[in-house]
Design a protein around this motif. Sequence first.
Motif, mmCIF file in Angstrom:
data_model
loop_
_atom_site.group_PDB
_atom_site.id
_atom_site.type_symbol
_atom_site.label_atom_id
_atom_site.label_comp_id
_atom_site.label_asym_id
_atom_site.label_seq_id
_atom_site.Cartn_x
_atom_site.Cartn_y
_atom_site.Cartn_z
ATOM 1 N N UNK A 165 9.957 8.267 8.322
ATOM 2 C CA UNK A 165 10.419 8.137 9.609
ATOM 3 C C UNK A 165 11.666 9.550 9.595
ATOM 4 N N UNK A 166 11.479 10.292 10.646
ATOM 5 C CA UNK A 166 12.520 11.274 11.021
ATOM 6 C C UNK A 166 13.660 10.783 11.627
ATOM 7 N N UNK A 167 14.863 10.962 10.842
ATOM 8 C CA UNK A 167 16.001 10.223 11.588
ATOM 9 C C UNK A 167 16.930 11.544 12.182
ATOM 10 N N UNK A 220 15.139 17.891 2.549
ATOM 11 C CA UNK A 220 14.913 16.547 3.111
ATOM 12 C C UNK A 220 15.619 15.349 1.978
ATOM 13 N N UNK A 221 16.194 14.570 2.435
ATOM 14 C CA UNK A 221 16.935 13.343 1.824
ATOM 15 C C UNK A 221 16.350 12.015 2.338
ATOM 16 N N UNK A 222 16.669 11.184 1.502
ATOM 17 C CA UNK A 222 15.986 9.716 1.985
ATOM 18 C C UNK A 222 17.380 8.863 2.038
ATOM 19 N N UNK A 223 17.837 8.508 3.566
ATOM 20 C CA UNK A 223 18.635 7.684 3.700
ATOM 21 C C UNK A 223 18.687 7.065 4.912
ATOM 22 N N UNK A 224 19.015 6.061 5.490
ATOM 23 C CA UNK A 224 18.922 5.315 6.544
ATOM 24 C C UNK A 224 19.957 5.804 7.608
ATOM 25 N N UNK A 226 0.857 -1.357 -0.087
ATOM 26 C CA UNK A 226 0.048 -0.032 -0.052
ATOM 27 C C UNK A 226 0.816 1.353 0.033
ATOM 28 N N UNK A 227 2.238 1.044 0.352
ATOM 29 C CA UNK A 227 3.127 2.184 0.530
ATOM 30 C C UNK A 227 4.395 1.771 0.913
ATOM 31 N N UNK A 228 5.347 2.629 1.220
ATOM 32 C CA UNK A 228 6.519 2.447 1.701
ATOM 33 C C UNK A 228 7.005 3.108 2.998
ATOM 34 N N UNK A 229 7.911 2.629 3.581
ATOM 35 C CA UNK A 229 8.452 3.263 4.801
ATOM 36 C C UNK A 229 9.856 3.997 4.366
ATOM 37 N N UNK A 230 10.168 5.234 4.715
ATOM 38 C CA UNK A 230 11.561 5.596 4.264
ATOM 39 C C UNK A 230 12.169 6.524 5.297
ATOM 40 N N UNK A 231 13.201 6.682 5.279
ATOM 41 C CA UNK A 231 14.240 7.260 6.626
ATOM 42 C C UNK A 231 14.561 8.852 6.062
#
Length: 206
Positions: free
Chosen positions: A101-103, A51-55, A37-42
Amino acid sequence: MYTWPQKPFILAHRGARSQAPENTLAAFRKAFELGADGFECDVFLSRDGIPVIIHDQTLDRTTSQKGFVWDYDAKDLQALGVPTLQEALEIIPSGGIINIELKGCKPFSPEYLGKQIKKLLNHYVIISSFDTELLKVWHGYPTGLLFEADQPIELPKDWRPDALNIDFSCLHIIPAGYKTILWTAKDFKTAGDWLALGVNGVIAEC
Ligand code: G3P
Ligand code: MG
């Protein structure tokens, strides 16, 4: 727009990371193709406040460069395969869900991180974090406070999230009155079994 998703949902953890590198546009696209249904990202902020996406807080594990995310501008991170949040939002189909997810917000403030993300949003979104200070600025948005598997569920006194995002093993000790997101199911089959228990959502590997 910023209501909790109407139906139980399954979100791909960092995208479909068995099919493509984690937290990449390819992994997010693949998640929808596989039926999530969607995705989780960091999410972190780049040096120039995008805002950039990386764990991880460093580039070392997932890119060819080293060093902290916040020491690079967004365009340099993009060249290394680190997408911006805006790019990820653009590939979400109608009705798709993103769990951001706010890292971390370094070297800016939680308020600045919130402002930079809020101006991009036009989707079903869930904002989560292990860090209460980052989450508290998200009034009016669906929020989930994350807990590790072995972490006691202690709730902040001055602020209330909508959901608790917890390990399956903690399901029996969750306080009443909160929505629940379980993480992380090992596959979609397990995610479906967990949804059948009546939780609101599941984050799954795929
Ligand atoms: O949101 C669930 C999960 O992603 C939290 O842990 O380390 O995978 O970001 P992590
Ligand atoms: Mg995460």
